[in-house]
Design a protein around this motif. Structure first.
Motif, PDB file in Angstrom:
ATOM      1  N   PRO A 198      -2.655  12.442  -1.415  1.00 30.15           N
ATOM      2  CA  PRO A 198      -2.606  11.420  -0.360  1.00 30.15           C
ATOM      3  C   PRO A 198      -3.652  10.343  -0.640  1.00 30.15           C
ATOM      4  O   PRO A 198      -4.714  10.624  -1.180  1.00 30.15           O
ATOM      5  CB  PRO A 198      -2.978  12.201   0.903  1.00 30.15           C
ATOM      6  N   LYS A 199      -3.294   9.125  -0.245  1.00 33.09           N
ATOM      7  CA  LYS A 199      -4.205   8.009  -0.489  1.00 33.09           C
ATOM      8  C   LYS A 199      -5.487   8.209   0.327  1.00 33.09           C
ATOM      9  O   LYS A 199      -5.475   8.755   1.409  1.00 33.09           O
ATOM     10  CB  LYS A 199      -3.517   6.715  -0.047  1.00 33.09           C
ATOM     11  N   ASP A 200      -6.595   7.701  -0.235  1.00 29.43           N
ATOM     12  CA  ASP A 200      -7.899   7.726   0.432  1.00 29.43           C
ATOM     13  C   ASP A 200      -8.294   9.130   0.882  1.00 29.43           C
ATOM     14  O   ASP A 200      -8.885   9.311   1.948  1.00 29.43           O
ATOM     15  CB  ASP A 200      -7.907   6.774   1.644  1.00 29.43           C
ATOM     16  N   MET A 201      -7.972  10.111   0.072  1.00 28.05           N
ATOM     17  CA  MET A 201      -8.310  11.498   0.396  1.00 28.05           C
ATOM     18  C   MET A 201      -9.833  11.672   0.357  1.00 28.05           C
ATOM     19  O   MET A 201     -10.517  11.015  -0.432  1.00 28.05           O
ATOM     20  CB  MET A 201      -7.675  12.384  -0.667  1.00 28.05           C
ATOM     21  N   ALA A 202     -10.310  12.568   1.182  1.00 24.60           N
ATOM     22  CA  ALA A 202     -11.746  12.835   1.187  1.00 24.60           C
ATOM     23  C   ALA A 202     -12.176  13.303  -0.203  1.00 24.60           C
ATOM     24  O   ALA A 202     -11.447  14.047  -0.874  1.00 24.60           O
ATOM     25  CB  ALA A 202     -12.085  13.909   2.223  1.00 24.60           C
ATOM     26  N   ALA A 246       0.843  -1.193   0.000  1.00 22.92           N
ATOM     27  CA  ALA A 246       0.000   0.000   0.000  1.00 22.92           C
ATOM     28  C   ALA A 246       0.875   1.238   0.000  1.00 22.92           C
ATOM     29  O   ALA A 246       1.848   1.332   0.741  1.00 22.92           O
ATOM     30  CB  ALA A 246      -0.899  -0.021   1.225  1.00 22.92           C
ATOM     31  N   ASN A 247       0.517   2.183  -0.832  1.00 26.05           N
ATOM     32  CA  ASN A 247       1.252   3.432  -0.942  1.00 26.05           C
ATOM     33  C   ASN A 247       0.500   4.488  -0.146  1.00 26.05           C
ATOM     34  O   ASN A 247      -0.703   4.403  -0.028  1.00 26.05           O
ATOM     35  CB  ASN A 247       1.251   3.838  -2.414  1.00 26.05           C
ATOM     36  N   ASP A 248       1.177   5.507   0.382  1.00 27.87           N
ATOM     37  CA  ASP A 248       0.379   6.542   1.038  1.00 27.87           C
ATOM     38  C   ASP A 248       0.071   7.732   0.146  1.00 27.87           C
ATOM     39  O   ASP A 248      -0.729   8.575   0.497  1.00 27.87           O
ATOM     40  CB  ASP A 248       0.959   6.986   2.396  1.00 27.87           C
ATOM     41  N   THR A 249       0.675   7.759  -1.049  1.00 23.75           N
ATOM     42  CA  THR A 249       0.208   8.746  -2.017  1.00 23.75           C
ATOM     43  C   THR A 249      -0.137   8.010  -3.317  1.00 23.75           C
ATOM     44  O   THR A 249       0.379   6.930  -3.579  1.00 23.75           O
ATOM     45  CB  THR A 249       1.286   9.800  -2.343  1.00 23.75           C
ATOM     46  N   VAL A 250      -1.030   8.605  -4.068  1.00 17.52           N
ATOM     47  CA  VAL A 250      -1.414   8.010  -5.346  1.00 17.52           C
ATOM     48  C   VAL A 250      -1.409   9.092  -6.424  1.00 17.52           C
ATOM     49  O   VAL A 250      -1.664  10.257  -6.138  1.00 17.52           O
ATOM     50  CB  VAL A 250      -2.830   7.376  -5.277  1.00 17.52           C
ATOM     51  N   THR A 251      -1.106   8.664  -7.635  1.00 18.25           N
ATOM     52  CA  THR A 251      -1.188   9.590  -8.760  1.00 18.25           C
ATOM     53  C   THR A 251      -2.553   9.415  -9.405  1.00 18.25           C
ATOM     54  O   THR A 251      -2.887   8.336  -9.872  1.00 18.25           O
ATOM     55  CB  THR A 251      -0.081   9.305  -9.783  1.00 18.25           C
ATOM     56  N   VAL A 295     -13.380   8.439  -8.658  1.00 22.02           N
ATOM     57  CA  VAL A 295     -13.108   7.032  -8.358  1.00 22.02           C
ATOM     58  C   VAL A 295     -11.901   7.046  -7.436  1.00 22.02           C
ATOM     59  O   VAL A 295     -10.806   7.400  -7.856  1.00 22.02           O
ATOM     60  CB  VAL A 295     -12.803   6.232  -9.633  1.00 22.02           C
ATOM     61  N   PRO A 296     -12.099   6.695  -6.157  1.00 27.56           N
ATOM     62  CA  PRO A 296     -11.052   6.878  -5.157  1.00 27.56           C
ATOM     63  C   PRO A 296      -9.703   6.300  -5.597  1.00 27.56           C
ATOM     64  O   PRO A 296      -9.638   5.186  -6.113  1.00 27.56           O
ATOM     65  CB  PRO A 296     -11.589   6.131  -3.942  1.00 27.56           C
ATOM     66  N   ASN A 297      -8.668   7.092  -5.425  1.00 27.25           N
ATOM     67  CA  ASN A 297      -7.289   6.697  -5.695  1.00 27.25           C
ATOM     68  C   ASN A 297      -6.997   6.366  -7.154  1.00 27.25           C
ATOM     69  O   ASN A 297      -6.002   5.739  -7.470  1.00 27.25           O
ATOM     70  CB  ASN A 297      -6.885   5.496  -4.821  1.00 27.25           C
TER      71      ASN A 297
END
Length: 848
Positions: A806-810, A785-790, A839-841
């Motif tokens: 950031p991952k799973d951002m609101a 799992a990454n904590d940031t996503v592109t 679409v999250p992340n």
RNA sequence: GCAGGCGUGGCGGAACGGUAUACGCAGCGGACUUAAAAUCCGCAGGGAGCAAUCCCGUGGGGGUUCAAGUCCCCCCGCCUGCACCA
């Protein structure tokens, strides 16, 4: 640092020897471990390995090595499908003996296989032409006989009148013997059959359950079994009757009975035969039909022709109506009853026939929405659904309902019955050949067919035979067939036929489980441990015959008490062909790739310098000379390079185009891998170790998935990605511990694919135990799992920006970030967003 | 004819309905070399533009969807198997 060149030959043979010395791949039953049975279709020992073999055994080897690393007790055996016609042909051509030729080939091919570094348990090697193998199938046959699964009947063979011998189908070319060129005759001989039809339904149901098999193969088997539901019933003759009081026909369309306008029988039907005897017109017609032959092209182009016998039958439902009986060339004797009724409106063949002989065409099934009064059939039959019309008590019914009702009426009238029919025929196993397993039967004038007593097994082939004279060498042997009848003691004769060679390959998968057993074919408990085969791998050319026979054999052996399951192969993988470009010289003769020289972007003949035309890419074959000898590849580039190229170039189920540049590329990668590990500085510091470690563990995870799904080309791509990343990491002198972890993971993941170099580098990295014994690496879930996503940002479905968040951002924050992007604002042209999909992340789509 | 599969750069091929062309081969440019090979670095779907950037693109045509190489319908082409199976 001194850079040593990777010495392939020395390294590969050293590790092959090490694995063999330590008996790494030899296995025994171990109830504490989960077993995995990986099996490649065993080869016919034709002389040398070809690339198709190399591909096959590479695939099974990857599976075996991977499963082994996963902790399974892996059985991966090899043997020789050693009986067969080519050995006899070679014997005739080279004045040698089939056994000598076969065993020489085995020795050569085994040596070639060893060069591939396969994870095979050679202690289980079997050879089907050895008496200690075929002895057991002779016993099976006797058991089949006792259990009513084997019987004798007359059947046609291809007879070459010049060579005085029976020909296999593949020896008949355009209706002529391949050697003599003589017209082949159909001759009836008494032969042995196995009752595969007893299991028709079971084989059909079974194949539908085989979820580990390719859909394609399952469908091919279903079609081969060819189940159809229909009605078999008897027409009464109106007036003269021939060969019985009634004429029995079979139909799958009893609903169309009211549309019947004629009856047709096969030229081979007993009625045709009886009429021929007294009527030269009939006899001539029958001869004419047979002359057309049954080859594919003949069938496709042949016109439907018929002969009016003058016989008439009564329509079962229409009082007073009669149908004329024709002999027709399109009716087959060996399907159904060899007789049909023709309903031209709803069957294309019947329609062609009716138009030619001006017979009635009566539509009785009207498509929905058509007016029955105006619906007419022209030159195309209507075979679709609809409502019954012109059909008395069937009127208004749908097709299925009408079928059931027609069957029910016929049954009530005692004229016939609903029947299930199969296209599948019983398996004829008699071959009038030398190089096969003798059929353990004695023919006695007094006692008839007498099975050989089990104590007398094996019945071995006579060795002092000659191939110079025509006919079956066993039959020609002066004394072999002479024997005393086991029942009455009088002089009798052995059966001189041998088994179809599919007999051997129908049970070898069980013999591998217990190959040394002298008493029985195999021990029930040992088979219970290893079988069924978990992964079977081979060519799609065996999709029907071999696989169907093996499935039947398993059921037959179960019936005889040898084992207690039905399906021999849980999962099947069919590999694609190996292809290569073709080349021709100016005279149009095929040229071997090895005879060519590259000049610029063209080829010329290496010795004559003549121009060469490059043809299409085709399956490697001797006739087109587009073959590449695996041994040359193994000697030049080594097993690992060959394996890597085979695995990386194409998905394994598709065709693989063999190219010189491809194998070169694989070789270059091995050198690169070598340099990566040899030059690695494991004392480096710094760098983005977390990113590197994420890459390492992502690769473990993805690669494992790929291997499970047979996506070997993708797994190679992933390993190269990891490899590239590690090279950069290493070149930058970044953290040594991370680099070490990466290299070790890389080697462990590579091990099933390119085992030799992986093993070598594993030792280079300081390990004292074998890599082949190392466990499969496990991915650290925390690193996956990454904590940031592109995230990609689209405006009206078109990509306008990417943004790292950031991952799973609101969701609201993500929307805000997206709308803040310059590219996004520009594309929105100042309009308000009508809708934003997040679409999250993954992606944000702004709709304006 | 029936059944099944496939169609994505120059090529082999990647892509849970969500950044098309990952990874490689071939190619081009550069470094090293007297030179070549090997190796290393870089470029690379098509078009327009000095450029930022824009448009078009997964055999063809429609459709569903915020979004289609991917799902649905029709068509074209190639491959494989079976083939007069009533």
């Amino acid at each position: 640092m001194t850079e040593h060149r990777y010495n392939v030959k020395e390294t590969e043979s050293r590790w092959q020897a090490a694995w063999a010395d330590q008996k790494v791949f030899e296995v025994t039953e171990d109830p504490s471990k989960k077993k995995f049975y990986a099996l490649a279709m065993f080869p016919y020992p034709s002389g040398r390995l070809h690339m198709g073999h190399v591909r096959n055994y590479t695939l099974s080897d990857v599976v075996a090595r991977y499963k082994r690393a996963m902790g399974f007790n892996v059985l991966n055996p090899m043997g020789w499908d050693a009986f067969g016609l080519p050995a006899e042909n070679a014997a005739m051509e080279n004045q040698t003996h089939p056994a000598k030729w076969t065993y020489q080939n085995i020795a050569v091919m085994k040596n070639q296989m060893k060069m591939m570094g396969l994870a095979i348990d050679w202690s289980r090697e079997l050879t089907t032409c050895a008496a200690d193998y075929y002895k057991h199938e002779q016993k099976f046959f006797l058991d089949f006989l006792k259990n009513g699964l084997a019987y004798q009947k007359e059947a046609f063979v291809n007879w070459d009148p010049v060579e005085n011998t029976v020909l296999a189908n593949e020896q008949v070319v355009d209706g002529r013997g391949w050697r003599s060129g003589a017209l082949v005759e159909r001759r009836k001989l008494k032969q042995w059959f196995l009752k595969i039809t007893d299991f028709a339904d079971d084989l059909l149901d079974g194949v539908r359950e085989l979820s580990g098999w390719p859909e394609k193969v399952r469908i091919m088997q279903e079609n081969w079994i060819g189940k159809s539901q229909g009605l078999q019933f008897r027409f009464e003759y109106d007036g003269q009757a021939v060969a019985g009081d009634t004429l029995e026909i079979y139909t799958t369309r009893p609903d169309t009975l009211f549309g019947a306008s004629f009856v047709a029988i096969s030229p081979d039907h007993p009625v045709s035969a009886e009429l021929s005897a007294n009527n030269s017109g009939v006899a001539d017609f029958v001869t004419q039909c047979r002359a057309i032959g049954t080859s594919e092209t003949a069938v496709e182009t042949a016109e439907k022709i018929g002969f009016d016998t003058g016989l008439k039958v009564k329509h079962p439902f229409i009082k007073g109506a009669t149908l004329r009986v024709f002999i027709a060339n399109f009716v087959l004797m060996d399907y159904g009853t060899g007789a049909i009724f023709g309903c031209p409106a709803h069957d294309q063949r019947d329609l062609d026939f009716a138009r030619k002989y001006s017979l009635n065409v009566i539509p009785v099934v009207i498509p929905d929405g058509e007016d029955p009064k105006s619906f007419a059939v022209g030159m195309e039959a209507y075979t679709g659904p609809g409502r019954l019309y012109n059909s008395d008590f069937l009127n208004g019914m749908g097709v299925d309902e009408a079928k059931a009702e027609a069957i029910s009426r016929i049954e009530k009238a005692g004229m016939g019955e609903g029947t299930t029919l199969y296209r599948l025929r019983d398996w004829g196993v008699s071959r009038q050949r030398y190089w096969g397993c003798p059929i353990p039967i004695i023919h006695c004038d007094a006692c008839g067919v007498v099975p050989v007593p089990e104590n007398d097994l094996p019945i071995t082939l006579p060795e002092d035979v000659h191939f110079s004279q025509p006919g079956n060498p066993i039959y020609n042997h002066p004394t072999w067939k002479n024997v005393d009848c086991p029942a009455c003691g009088k002089a009798a004769q052995r059966e001189t036929d041998t088994f179809d060679t599919f007999f051997e390959s129908s049970w070898y998968q069980f013999r591998y489980c217990d190959p040394q057993n002298k008493e029985r074919g195999f021990d029930k408990d040992k088979v219970a441990y290893w079988a069924p085969v978990d992964q079977y791998i081979g060519g799609v050319e065996h999709a029907v015959m071999h696989l169907l026979y093996a499935r039947f054999f398993t059921r037959a052996l179960k019936k005889c008490g040898y084992l207690n399951f039905d399906e021999p192969f849980t999962a099947l993988f069919t590999q694609g062909m190996v292809t290569h470009e073709t080349y021709k010289d100016p005279a149009g003769k095929w040229l071997y790739p090895a005879d060519l020289k590259r000049v610029g972007d063209k080829f010329v003949h290496a010795s004559t310098g003549e121009a060469v035309t490059v043809g299409r890419i085709e399956k490697m074959s001797k006739s087109k000379k587009n073959t590449v000898d695996p041994v040359e590849i193994l000697e030049t580039y080594g097993a690992d390079a060959a394996r890597l190229f085979i695995l990386s170039d194409s998905p394994p189920e598709r065709d693989l185009e063999w190219t010189e540049s491809g194998i070169e590329g694989a070789w270059k990668y091995l050198s690169r891998l070598w340099r990566l590990v040899m030059n690695a500085d494991f004392n480096g510091k710094g760098g983005d170790t977390e990113a590197m470690r994420r890459k390492i563990h992502k690769t473990i995870h993805d690669m494992t998935q790929d291997l499970e799904k047979f996506h070997f080309n993708k797994s190679v791509a992933r390993l190269r990605e990891l490899s590239n990343a590690l090279e950069d990491f290493s070149a930058a002198k970044h953290d040594g511990a991370t680099l070490k972890e990466g290299c070790e993971v890389l080697l462990r993941l590579m091990s099933p694919l390119i085992p030799h170099i992986a093993e070598e580098l594993w030792q280079v990295m300081g390990h004292k135990t074998l890599l082949v014994d190392a466990k499969w690496p496990e991915a650290d879930a925390g690193l996956l799992a990454n904590d940031t996503v592109t995230m990609a940002i689209q405006v009206n479905g078109k990509l306008r920006a990417t943004v790292t968040l950031p991952k799973d951002m609101a969701q609201a924050d993500a929307e805000k970030a997206a709308l803040g992007e310059a590219g996004v604002q520009k594309a929105m042209e100042g309009k308000p967003a009508r809708k934003i999909i997040v679409v999250p992340n993954r992606i944000i789509n702004v709709v304006v």
